[in-house]
Design a protein around this motif. Structure first.
Motif, PDB file in Angstrom:
ATOM      1  N   CYS A  34       0.828  -1.210   0.000  1.00 48.52           N
ATOM      2  CA  CYS A  34       0.000   0.000   0.000  1.00 48.52           C
ATOM      3  C   CYS A  34       0.862   1.261   0.000  1.00 48.52           C
ATOM      4  O   CYS A  34       0.527   2.268  -0.646  1.00 48.52           O
ATOM      5  CB  CYS A  34      -0.930   0.013   1.210  1.00 48.52           C
ATOM      6  N   HIS A  35       1.969   1.209   0.728  1.00 47.00           N
ATOM      7  CA  HIS A  35       2.861   2.366   0.828  1.00 47.00           C
ATOM      8  C   HIS A  35       3.452   2.699  -0.539  1.00 47.00           C
ATOM      9  O   HIS A  35       3.510   3.872  -0.939  1.00 47.00           O
ATOM     10  CB  HIS A  35       3.967   2.059   1.845  1.00 47.00           C
ATOM     11  N   VAL A  36       3.891   1.683  -1.273  1.00 43.13           N
ATOM     12  CA  VAL A  36       4.376   1.913  -2.639  1.00 43.13           C
ATOM     13  C   VAL A  36       3.254   2.487  -3.502  1.00 43.13           C
ATOM     14  O   VAL A  36       3.453   3.444  -4.264  1.00 43.13           O
ATOM     15  CB  VAL A  36       4.904   0.597  -3.256  1.00 43.13           C
ATOM     16  N   ALA A  37       2.064   1.893  -3.369  1.00 44.86           N
ATOM     17  CA  ALA A  37       0.932   2.328  -4.194  1.00 44.86           C
ATOM     18  C   ALA A  37       0.554   3.773  -3.916  1.00 44.86           C
ATOM     19  O   ALA A  37       0.050   4.468  -4.813  1.00 44.86           O
ATOM     20  CB  ALA A  37      -0.265   1.410  -3.954  1.00 44.86           C
ATOM     21  N   LYS A  38       0.779   4.250  -2.710  1.00 43.00           N
ATOM     22  CA  LYS A  38       0.504   5.663  -2.407  1.00 43.00           C
ATOM     23  C   LYS A  38       1.325   6.564  -3.331  1.00 43.00           C
ATOM     24  O   LYS A  38       0.800   7.544  -3.892  1.00 43.00           O
ATOM     25  CB  LYS A  38       0.825   5.968  -0.947  1.00 43.00           C
ATOM     26  N   TYR A  39       2.615   6.274  -3.505  1.00 44.82           N
ATOM     27  CA  TYR A  39       3.438   7.049  -4.428  1.00 44.82           C
ATOM     28  C   TYR A  39       2.850   6.987  -5.834  1.00 44.82           C
ATOM     29  O   TYR A  39       2.754   8.003  -6.534  1.00 44.82           O
ATOM     30  CB  TYR A  39       4.875   6.511  -4.440  1.00 44.82           C
TER      31      TYR A  39
END
Length: 609
Positions: free
Chosen positions: A306-311
């Motif tokens: 999810c953290h990667v997807a936020k970018y």
């Protein structure tokens, strides 16, 4: 986490119970046991440690009977000992339990006043004694069980058998998954459909509050008030084949090397190779593209996806995103925006913290999207829309291929939403989808070209007490994931940091005994990361640099170790760069001699809060 299997059948069921438990090993456990009725008498076998210990006891001292329950336990209340292993039993009742009974202490104190003697440290033993207490009051087994269920607080799934009742099993689901399988003249219960796959394809998934009365001819489902309920019977798509390690030493290594294939399978399900278009359900894409805000929630490795997807969502699709760990999210009581979409990522689809966060968002009027690997899961069934990763069964507790297929799925969703919103044009979508389609080949080259180098340097890393991981931008979550992998399976303390945050504290930890793993593709952030690396080297830090050709030319000389990565588009680099940190964690753990596939204290599917 804990696993349940139950059979009301024909002939002796003990070995089939153990075989069912073997299919639940992937969930993580530290003891196991079974109970059957032999001529109406409850017989138990339990063992600390791996399932092979229970299997050996069964061979030496067989237990017989046509009805039985089995359990793999991940310790919550009480240590991982044989005494605390399930099933828990009295002379009249045997119980297996997933979850936590929150009011067990009050119930135990009450039962002790009725001369009940407790032998374990577990919360589950309370259930066995509570049912037994009601039996002593003259209740029949079903009434006694329901009276006990009425008193329980918490999240739990239970299966119960009774002495002298060769054709009766009762159960309940409250917050923790339980399924019923339909056989030919026999019936089954289990904590997931995977355990039942060799026995039947006909599965019924229970819902919260459901209670069951099972005999060899079928099942009655009812609620707390005794009202009969109807739940759909599904033909499960789960394979009955047992997943093996093949030529690999561990499941984790096998699953790392399966990533080119499963990433390719996932991409092929979402990208039209002829048109280079992302083909996702139109209503899902429109929902995400029009969202006033996306809220991404998950636990552990899935949270880093999810953290990667936020970018990606913010940079490419220009959609505002909040991310949170599920175990904290609902306790913040966050106000949710009108027109918002909440997206949940879970390998198992059963993680209780994630499921409760999903339910909070539903109550707040959010549309629910889930990305799951395990078909027919609770999270899938409670979502408005679902996307499946195609990782296949992941047996190793430390997630590898599930993570990269989660990232792959999220990347496809980002591109589809960005195109729908008009944030990028068709040419850009085509170029970025081409970058995704190159991933299987790039991942394969990393596996083939870096594995030997990483195995050699891992022997030195294995001597460390602490390891730091650094990354910038979308490499920051990969640094967090790399640190998590090392902690999970090698038990070395490791921390991931945004590279620019080093000088705000962590740099105080740097000396010549601290390896610093740096993830630094030669992209627009490389110069900034390079400065942080130089600061680390100047203080004696032992740098392990993962970068491409240009990065090595510029920065490699000052590093103790370096691993050359293929040149890749910045969009897909996070997926590519997680591969070597998976290999590093694996080889360090092997060098240290730890249990790679089932590391201590961890569970694959965390179904308690």
């Amino acid at each position: 986490m804990c696993g349940i299997i139950g059979i009301v059948g024909k002939g002796d069921v003990a070995q089939r119970l153990v075989d069912g438990l073997r299919r639940l090993e992937y969930r993580g456990y530290d003891s196991a046991g079974i109970a059957t009725l032999d001529n109406g008498k409850i017989e138990r076998l339990r063992a600390e440690g791996k399932l092979i210990n229970l299997d050996e006891r069964l061979k030496k001292a067989p237990v017989r009977g046509p009805i039985g329950i089995g359990h793999t336990r991940w310790a919550t209340h009480g240590g991982p000992t044989e005494r605390n292993a399930h099933p828990h039993a009295t002379e009249r009742v045997a119980v297996v339990h997933n979850g936590i009974i929150e009011n067990y202490a009050a119930l135990k104190a009450e039962l002790e006043q009725h001369q009940c003697r407790f032998e374990t440290e577990t919360d589950t033993e309370v259930v066995a004694h509570l049912v037994d207490h009601h039996l002593k009051q003259g209740m029949d087994p079903i009434t006694a069980a329901n009276a006990a269920f009425d008193r329980l607080e918490g999240a739990y799934a239970l299966a119960v058998i009774f002495a002298n009742e060769n054709n009766l099993m009762v159960g309940v689901r409250q917050g923790t998954p339980l399924a019923v399988g339909y056989g030919d003249g026999e019936m089954y219960v289990a904590s997931d459909s995977y355990a039942l796959a060799p026995l039947t394809k006909k599965i019924c998934f229970l819902e919260d509050g459901d209670r069951i009365r099972v005999n060899a001819g079928g099942v009655t489902i009812y609620n707390r008030d005794g009202k009969e309920l109807s739940r759909p019977i599904r033909i499960t798509a789960q394979s009955g084949e047992t997943t093996g390690k093949g030529e690999y030493r561990h499941f984790m290594l096998k699953e790392i090397f399966e990533q080119p294939s499963v990433i390719g399978d996932t991409l092929n399900s979402f990208i039209n190779p002829a048109t280079r278009e992302i083909t996702l359900p139109a209503d899902l894409v429109e929902m995400v593209a029009k969202a006033s805000r996306l809220t991404l929630v998950a636990c552990g490795t899935a949270f880093y996806a999810c953290h990667v997807a936020k970018y990606w969502f913010e940079q490419i699709a220009r959609i505002p995103v909040e991310i949170d760990v599920a175990s904290e999210f609902r306790y913040r009581e966050a106000p949710m925006p009108e027109g918002g979409v909440a997206l949940f990522v879970s390998q198992s689809g059963e993680t209780l913290d994630t499921l409760e966060a999903l339910r909070y968002c539903k109550r707040q009027g959010q549309k629910i999207v889930s990305i799951v690997n395990t078909i027919e899961s609770t999270i899938e069934r409670e979502s408005d829309m679902v996307l499946h990763t195609l990782a296949g069964p992941e047996i190793g507790v430390a997630s590898t291929k599930a993570f990269t297929t989660q990232l792959t799925t999220l990347a496809c969703l980002v591109l589809a939403a960005a195109a729908k919103k008009g944030a990028i044009d068709a040419k850009t979508v085509g170029a970025m989808s081409d970058s995704l389609r190159q991933l299987p080949s790039l991942v394969n080259s990393v596996l083939q070209d870096t594995a030997v180098t990483i195995e050699k340097l891992s022997r030195e890393i294995a001597e460390a007490r602490d390891v730091l991981y650094l990354g910038r931008g979308a490499m920051y979550p990969i640094a967090l994931e790399g640190a998590l992998k090392l902690k999970e399976i090698s038990y070395i303390h490791a921390e991931g940091y945004a590279a620019g945050e080093m000088k705000h504290g962590p740099i105080a930890l740097i000396d010549d005994k601290v390896p610093v793993v740096v993830l630094a593709p030669h992209d627009k952030l490389f110069e900034k990361t390079a400065s942080n690396v130089q600061e680390t080297i100047a203080r004696g830090g032992q740098v392990l640099l993962f970068t491409d050709r240009d990065g090595l030319t510029q920065l490699g000389r000052g590093c103790r170790w370096s691993v050359r990565m293929p040149v890749s588009d910045a969009f897909v680099a996070p997926i590519l760069y997680v591969i070597p940190v998976q290999l590093l964690a694996y080889h360090v753990a092997v060098a240290k001699g730890t249990d790679v596939d089932q590391p201590r204290n961890l569970a694959k599917s965390v179904t308690v809060e």
